[in-house]
Write an enzyme that holds these catalytic residues in place. Structure first.
Site, PDB file in Angstrom:
ATOM      1  N   GLU A  81       0.839  -1.194   0.000  1.00  0.00           N
ATOM      2  CA  GLU A  81       0.000   0.000   0.000  1.00  0.00           C
ATOM      3  C   GLU A  81       0.874   1.245   0.000  1.00  0.00           C
ATOM      4  OE1 GLU A  81      -1.569  -1.036   4.294  1.00  0.00           O
ATOM      5  OE2 GLU A  81      -1.926   1.065   3.910  1.00  0.00           O
ATOM      6  N   CYS A 113      -3.492  -3.382   4.218  1.00  0.00           N
ATOM      7  CA  CYS A 113      -2.585  -4.441   4.706  1.00  0.00           C
ATOM      8  C   CYS A 113      -2.995  -5.839   4.233  1.00  0.00           C
ATOM      9  CB  CYS A 113      -2.520  -4.417   6.232  1.00  0.00           C
ATOM     10  SG  CYS A 113      -2.117  -2.801   6.874  1.00  0.00           S
ATOM     11  N   HIS A 242      -2.877 -10.008  12.003  1.00  0.00           N
ATOM     12  CA  HIS A 242      -2.265  -8.779  11.492  1.00  0.00           C
ATOM     13  C   HIS A 242      -1.831  -7.954  12.718  1.00  0.00           C
ATOM     14  CE1 HIS A 242      -1.458  -5.078   9.556  1.00  0.00           C
ATOM     15  NE2 HIS A 242      -2.498  -4.451  10.070  1.00  0.00           N
TER      16      HIS A 242
HETATM   17  N1  CAA Z   1       1.510   3.141  30.574  1.00  0.00           N
HETATM   18  C1  CAA Z   1       0.983   2.004  30.080  1.00  0.00           C
HETATM   19  N2  CAA Z   1      -0.047   1.996  29.167  1.00  0.00           N
HETATM   20  C2  CAA Z   1      -0.502   3.189  28.748  1.00  0.00           C
HETATM   21  C3  CAA Z   1       0.012   4.400  29.218  1.00  0.00           C
HETATM   22  C4  CAA Z   1       1.066   4.355  30.179  1.00  0.00           C
HETATM   23  N3  CAA Z   1       1.621   5.457  30.673  1.00  0.00           N
HETATM   24  N4  CAA Z   1      -0.650   5.405  28.605  1.00  0.00           N
HETATM   25  C5  CAA Z   1      -1.562   4.842  27.777  1.00  0.00           C
HETATM   26  N5  CAA Z   1      -1.477   3.502  27.863  1.00  0.00           N
HETATM   27  C6  CAA Z   1      -2.237   2.493  27.135  1.00  0.00           C
HETATM   28  C7  CAA Z   1      -3.705   2.839  26.974  1.00  0.00           C
HETATM   29  O1  CAA Z   1      -4.464   2.420  28.092  1.00  0.00           O
HETATM   30  C8  CAA Z   1      -4.036   2.073  25.717  1.00  0.00           C
HETATM   31  O2  CAA Z   1      -4.199   0.699  26.010  1.00  0.00           O
HETATM   32  P1  CAA Z   1      -5.615  -0.026  25.735  1.00  0.00           P
HETATM   33  O3  CAA Z   1      -5.908   0.142  24.278  1.00  0.00           O
HETATM   34  O4  CAA Z   1      -5.360  -1.448  26.096  1.00  0.00           O
HETATM   35  O5  CAA Z   1      -6.591   0.684  26.594  1.00  0.00           O
HETATM   36  C9  CAA Z   1      -2.762   2.183  24.873  1.00  0.00           C
HETATM   37  O6  CAA Z   1      -1.727   2.519  25.792  1.00  0.00           O
HETATM   38  C10 CAA Z   1      -2.821   3.263  23.796  1.00  0.00           C
HETATM   39  O7  CAA Z   1      -3.236   4.455  24.426  1.00  0.00           O
HETATM   40  P2  CAA Z   1      -4.265   5.428  23.701  1.00  0.00           P
HETATM   41  O8  CAA Z   1      -5.409   4.643  23.172  1.00  0.00           O
HETATM   42  O9  CAA Z   1      -4.554   6.562  24.588  1.00  0.00           O
HETATM   43  O10 CAA Z   1      -3.320   5.905  22.499  1.00  0.00           O
HETATM   44  P3  CAA Z   1      -3.598   6.919  21.334  1.00  0.00           P
HETATM   45  O11 CAA Z   1      -5.013   7.330  21.300  1.00  0.00           O
HETATM   46  O12 CAA Z   1      -2.579   7.997  21.424  1.00  0.00           O
HETATM   47  O13 CAA Z   1      -3.250   6.063  20.025  1.00  0.00           O
HETATM   48  C11 CAA Z   1      -3.740   4.352  18.440  1.00  0.00           C
HETATM   49  C12 CAA Z   1      -3.384   4.686  19.893  1.00  0.00           C
HETATM   50  C13 CAA Z   1      -5.163   4.816  18.156  1.00  0.00           C
HETATM   51  C14 CAA Z   1      -3.625   2.861  18.225  1.00  0.00           C
HETATM   52  C15 CAA Z   1      -2.736   5.117  17.493  1.00  0.00           C
HETATM   53  O14 CAA Z   1      -1.437   4.651  17.733  1.00  0.00           O
HETATM   54  C16 CAA Z   1      -3.056   4.970  16.030  1.00  0.00           C
HETATM   55  O15 CAA Z   1      -3.878   5.689  15.467  1.00  0.00           O
HETATM   56  N6  CAA Z   1      -2.379   3.991  15.331  1.00  0.00           N
HETATM   57  C17 CAA Z   1      -2.534   3.774  13.917  1.00  0.00           C
HETATM   58  C18 CAA Z   1      -3.827   3.038  13.578  1.00  0.00           C
HETATM   59  C19 CAA Z   1      -3.762   1.557  13.886  1.00  0.00           C
HETATM   60  O16 CAA Z   1      -2.724   0.972  14.008  1.00  0.00           O
HETATM   61  N7  CAA Z   1      -4.946   0.938  13.984  1.00  0.00           N
HETATM   62  C20 CAA Z   1      -5.024  -0.494  14.241  1.00  0.00           C
HETATM   63  C21 CAA Z   1      -6.232  -1.129  13.584  1.00  0.00           C
HETATM   64  S1  CAA Z   1      -6.267  -0.727  11.831  1.00  0.00           S
HETATM   65  C22 CAA Z   1      -5.093  -1.777  11.139  1.00  0.00           C
HETATM   66  O17 CAA Z   1      -4.707  -2.742  11.736  1.00  0.00           O
HETATM   67  C23 CAA Z   1      -4.554  -1.439   9.786  1.00  0.00           C
HETATM   68  C24 CAA Z   1      -3.186  -0.896   9.918  1.00  0.00           C
HETATM   69  O18 CAA Z   1      -2.205  -1.631   9.878  1.00  0.00           O
HETATM   70  C25 CAA Z   1      -3.018   0.546  10.102  1.00  0.00           C
END
Ligand code: CAA
Length: 430
Positions: A81, A113, A242
């Site tokens: 992609e 993906c 994945h």
């Molecule tokens: N210590 C330990 N854990 C902590 C922490 C700390 N200090 N602070 C936060 N966390 C944990 C949170 O509790 C959370 O865990 P859970 O999901 O188990 O509750 C985790 O860390 C992430 O925290 P947030 O949700 O607050 O993080 P965020 O909102 O900043 O971003 C995300 C997380 C949305 C995954 C972001 O990284 C993102 O957008 N990633 C890209 C999209 C993605 O990968 N999506 C996956 C599905 S789509 C797919 O699979 C296709 C692809 O390849 C892209």
């Protein structure tokens, strides 16, 4: 007919960023990245490494490590992609670099993906229905995952390629010939418009889309299977998924477990202990490579598969499940059977020595690389120099001249050697 993976190899960039360093630079608690997302490092491609160079280097490894004659490749597909051209497929550069035969069926697939898994299924069907006439398919998943600097997705970047040879000599793994489950739905969870070098993502929504797709694909497989019990979790020694970030696989396994159990299992409930145990036995052990490479989009499921095959033996691995997800979205759930004796190829597939030899980048070096990637993407360039980037790979991107991408290292030792052998054999016959 037995059809499946005869050979597999990974190739990734020669540099990485430590996620604890990135967290500090972004003013985030490092535990959020390392424990919350489960990621330790992310591979960073320099301007001389692109989807083509990673695909070619992974393909050369798979052919040479498993001693496969390039002339036997009758189908070549690159799933990506993050290709390098809106029209010209990555696959045709790979075809040239490997010196494959002219009548090789060559193309590129895209569905986020899911692109490489789609190609693996097509290759499997092409061979199973008897049209391959002894030829093999070379399927490559190659991607660079990029989000804007400072975006929540930034710690889930990565880069790398996995090359696989699919054939009727599945030395590593055989796909279930009977059934696989599919799921498709139009969703805007993650996408990259033609004008954007970085992905747009609705992060939390994308997690929900992934889990719904897992449920849809698994239910489809169970509905279609003559013996649905073949999908029962107790029969699976490993469940791989994945892996956009390691913690996502934990969420996936939780949902998988719930569907198998036929009930919702809250993280506060007593049965959640069973979910955690199953996750640590069947999935978590095979996420160590993903955790130090990052998201490689099309290849991330197969990187987890490499981890599984390099760390297991035939005695403890009989049947596994594989879940592929592509945003947008498409997904599949399938079953595969590792081939008895696959462990003899451990050394050929293990990328750990190369991963350990990578060089760490400071955050300012990494940001400079991102800036350069974007400035190079617009037209002709000065010739890039490998020594300036501390690169040792053979096949590298040199920049553009008259809007044509140029690569160093087009001559491939293994292809040349095979060509000479064939020539000598035919001269001997005459
Ligand atoms: N210590 C330990 N854990 C902590 C922490 C700390 N200090 N602070 C936060 N966390 C944990 C949170 O509790 C959370 O865990 P859970 O999901 O188990 O509750 C985790 O860390 C992430 O925290 P947030 O949700 O607050 O993080 P965020 O909102 O900043 O971003 C995300 C997380 C949305 C995954 C972001 O990284 C993102 O957008 N990633 C890209 C999209 C993605 O990968 N999506 C996956 C599905 S789509 C797919 O699979 C296709 C692809 O390849 C892209």
């Amino acid at each position: 007919m037995r059809v499946g993976i005869e050979a597999i190899a990974f190739h990734g960039p020669e540099h990485y960023v430590e996620l604890a360093d990135l967290a500090k630079a972004r003013g985030v608690d490092p535990d959020k990245y390392t424990k919350g997302l489960g990621q330790i490092r992310m591979a960073v491609a320099t301007p001389m490494e692109d989807t083509v160079t990673m695909a070619v280097n992974a393909a050369r490894k798979v052919l040479s490590n498993f001693d496969i004659d390039p002339h036997d490749i009758g189908t070549l597909v690159v799933g990506t992609e993050s290709g390098v051209d809106h029209s010209k497929p990555v696959a045709v550069y790979v075809h040239d670099a490997l010196g494959l035969r002219a009548n090789c069926h060559t193309y590129e697939t895209k569905h986020a993906c899911f692109g490489a898994m789609a190609a693996v299924f097509s290759a499997n069907d092409w061979i199973s229905c008897g049209r391959a006439d002894g030829a093999k398919a070379l399927i490559i998943a190659s991607d660079i995952a990029r989000y804007p600097i400072g975006d929540p997705g930034e710690p889930t970047q990565g880069a790398g390629a996995v090359a696989m040879v699919i054939s009727d000599r599945p030395h590593l793994l055989q796909f279930d010939p009977e059934v696989r489950g599919h799921y498709t739905k139009q969703v805007m969870d993650f996408w990259r418009p033609l004008y954007s070098p970085t992905a747009f993502v609705d992060g939390h929504y994308s997690i929900g889309c992934y889990l719904n797709a897992l449920e849809g694909a698994l239910v489809d497989a169970l509905d279609k299977a003559t013996f649905p019990e073949r999908y029962a979790m107790e029969r699976l020694q490993a469940c791989i998924y994945h892996v956009p970030f390691a913690k996502m696989a934990a969420k996936a396994h939780h949902r998988h477990f719930e569907i198998d159990a036929g009930e919702a299992i809250d993280t506060e409930s007593e049965r959640y202990v069973e979910v955690r145990k199953a996750f640590s036995e069947k999935t978590q052990r095979w996420l160590s490579l993903n955790a130090v490479v990052g998201n490689i989009y099309t290849g991330s499921l197969f990187l987890s598969l490499i981890d599984l095959l390099r760390g297991s033996t035939s005695d403890d691995l009989k049947q596994i499940s594989m879940f592929s997800y592509g945003s947008g979205c498409a997904a599949s759930m399938s079953i595969a059977y590792p081939t008895p004796g696959f462990e003899r190829f451990r050394q050929a597939i293990d990328p750990e020595p190369e991963l350990n030899a990578r060089r760490k980048l400071s955050i300012s070096e990494y940001e400079n690389i991102i800036w350069l990637h974007d400035s190079l993407a617009t037209g002709d360039t000065e010739e890039l120099r490998a020594d300036e980037w501390d690169l040792h790979g053979d096949f590298l991107y040199l920049g553009n001249h008259k809007h044509i991408r140029r690569y160093r290292g087009l001559e491939c030792g293994i292809c040349e050697a095979r060509r000479s052998e064939r020539l000598a054999a035919s001269e001997h016959q005459h």
